[in-house]
Design a protein around this motif. Structure first.
Motif, PDB file in Angstrom:
ATOM      1  N   ILE A 101      40.791  21.021  26.154  1.00  0.00           N
ATOM      2  CA  ILE A 101      40.341  20.646  27.865  1.00  0.00           C
ATOM      3  C   ILE A 101      41.668  21.021  28.486  1.00  0.00           C
ATOM      4  N   ASP A 102      41.797  21.748  29.660  1.00  0.00           N
ATOM      5  CA  ASP A 102      42.746  22.013  30.326  1.00  0.00           C
ATOM      6  C   ASP A 102      42.301  21.907  31.828  1.00  0.00           C
ATOM      7  N   LEU A 103      43.219  21.637  32.924  1.00  0.00           N
ATOM      8  CA  LEU A 103      43.096  21.756  34.291  1.00  0.00           C
ATOM      9  C   LEU A 103      43.214  23.253  34.752  1.00  0.00           C
ATOM     10  N   SER A 104      43.682  24.197  33.802  1.00  0.00           N
ATOM     11  CA  SER A 104      44.168  25.461  34.344  1.00  0.00           C
ATOM     12  C   SER A 104      43.118  26.610  33.944  1.00  0.00           C
ATOM     13  N   ALA A 105      42.307  26.933  34.616  1.00  0.00           N
ATOM     14  CA  ALA A 105      41.431  28.103  34.469  1.00  0.00           C
ATOM     15  C   ALA A 105      42.222  29.355  33.548  1.00  0.00           C
ATOM     16  N   GLY A 106      43.422  29.584  33.972  1.00  0.00           N
ATOM     17  CA  GLY A 106      44.242  30.702  33.426  1.00  0.00           C
ATOM     18  C   GLY A 106      44.496  30.182  32.156  1.00  0.00           C
ATOM     19  N   MET A 107      44.854  29.097  31.553  1.00  0.00           N
ATOM     20  CA  MET A 107      45.079  28.513  30.300  1.00  0.00           C
ATOM     21  C   MET A 107      43.851  28.700  29.609  1.00  0.00           C
ATOM     22  N   ILE A 108      42.681  28.220  29.993  1.00  0.00           N
ATOM     23  CA  ILE A 108      41.382  28.351  29.419  1.00  0.00           C
ATOM     24  C   ILE A 108      41.180  29.685  29.025  1.00  0.00           C
ATOM     25  N   GLU A 109      41.523  30.863  29.957  1.00  0.00           N
ATOM     26  CA  GLU A 109      40.927  32.031  29.507  1.00  0.00           C
ATOM     27  C   GLU A 109      41.776  32.632  28.688  1.00  0.00           C
ATOM     28  N   ALA A 110      43.103  32.252  28.714  1.00  0.00           N
ATOM     29  CA  ALA A 110      44.129  32.661  27.728  1.00  0.00           C
ATOM     30  C   ALA A 110      43.735  32.265  26.271  1.00  0.00           C
ATOM     31  N   GLY A 111      43.311  31.124  26.176  1.00  0.00           N
ATOM     32  CA  GLY A 111      43.006  30.404  25.028  1.00  0.00           C
ATOM     33  C   GLY A 111      41.593  31.112  24.167  1.00  0.00           C
TER      34      GLY A 111
END
Length: 213
Positions: free
Chosen positions: A76-86
């Motif tokens: 779970i992360d605040l950043s959509a960019g991080m979620i997409e990268a993951g």
């Protein structure tokens, strides 16, 4: 800065560096033996079959390490960019975009939680709410493993790896964090500190293991 504006700034900053972050840090646990040992301890104490949440998961490399050991993990992360990268890198991890102050999870959904260097981006007044949310989504007797930088300073970054950012890193006093966790309904079972590894930013690190009461 208003709280919502502050969190938006953190979100945008991590969106900006998400790909670079994922590329640079995807294998960082290979050089952090103590972190691996504590994660193994968390795994051993997690109720069999229960999911583990990785809060502030970034591109999900910690959740992926746990998944490789057989755990069912949710990042779970605040950043959509991080979620997409993951999601592009770690198909074995379930990712959700969300805020530490309002977690996208059901009551008692997780057997344990890991939160490495994520509460450092919260304003001090938001810490009790974040710990109450962590307790809400944990099963009874579930474990929370936190890490953070030790101290009282705030380090502000306007640039990271050549990208423009606007983010604060808040150093925290371990005894205060332990007290806030106890007030939120946890029993603190372990508190330890270590010096930085040679490849890390210069700061003393704290690890805290707490059980939901």
């Amino acid at each position: 800065m208003a709280d919502h504006a502050y969190r938006d700034s953190v979100r945008r900053s991590y969106d900006t560096v998400a790909e670079e972050y994922a590329t640079r840090l995807h294998n960082e646990l290979a050089e952090k033996p103590l972190d691996r040992a504590l994660l193994a301890c968390l795994l051993e104490q997690t109720e069999p079959g229960a999911a583990i949440a990785d809060l502030g998961c970034g591109p999900g490399h910690v959740a992926a390490w746990l998944a490789e050991k057989g755990a069912r993990t949710v990042g779970i992360d605040l950043s959509a960019g991080m979620i997409e990268a993951g999601r592009r890198r770690f198909a074995q991890v379930e990712f959700r975009e969300g805020d530490l102050l309002e977690l996208p999870a059901k009551d008692g959904e997780f057997g344990s939680i890991v939160a490495f260097y994520t509460i450092i981006h919260l304003k001090p007044g938001d810490l009790p709410r974040a710990f109450e949310e962590a307790r809400r989504v944990l099963r009874p007797s579930g474990i929370l493993l936190l890490s953070f930088h030790v101290g009282e300073e705030i380090r502000h970054l306007d640039e990271l790896w050549g990208h423009d950012v606007d983010v604060d890193f808040r150093f925290l006093e371990p005894a205060r964090i332990a007290g806030l966790l106890e007030a939120a309904g946890f029993t603190v079972e372990m508190l330890m500190e270590r010096a930085p590894y040679a490849h890390e930013v210069e700061s003393r690190r704290a690890y805290l293991l707490a059980r939901r009461t």
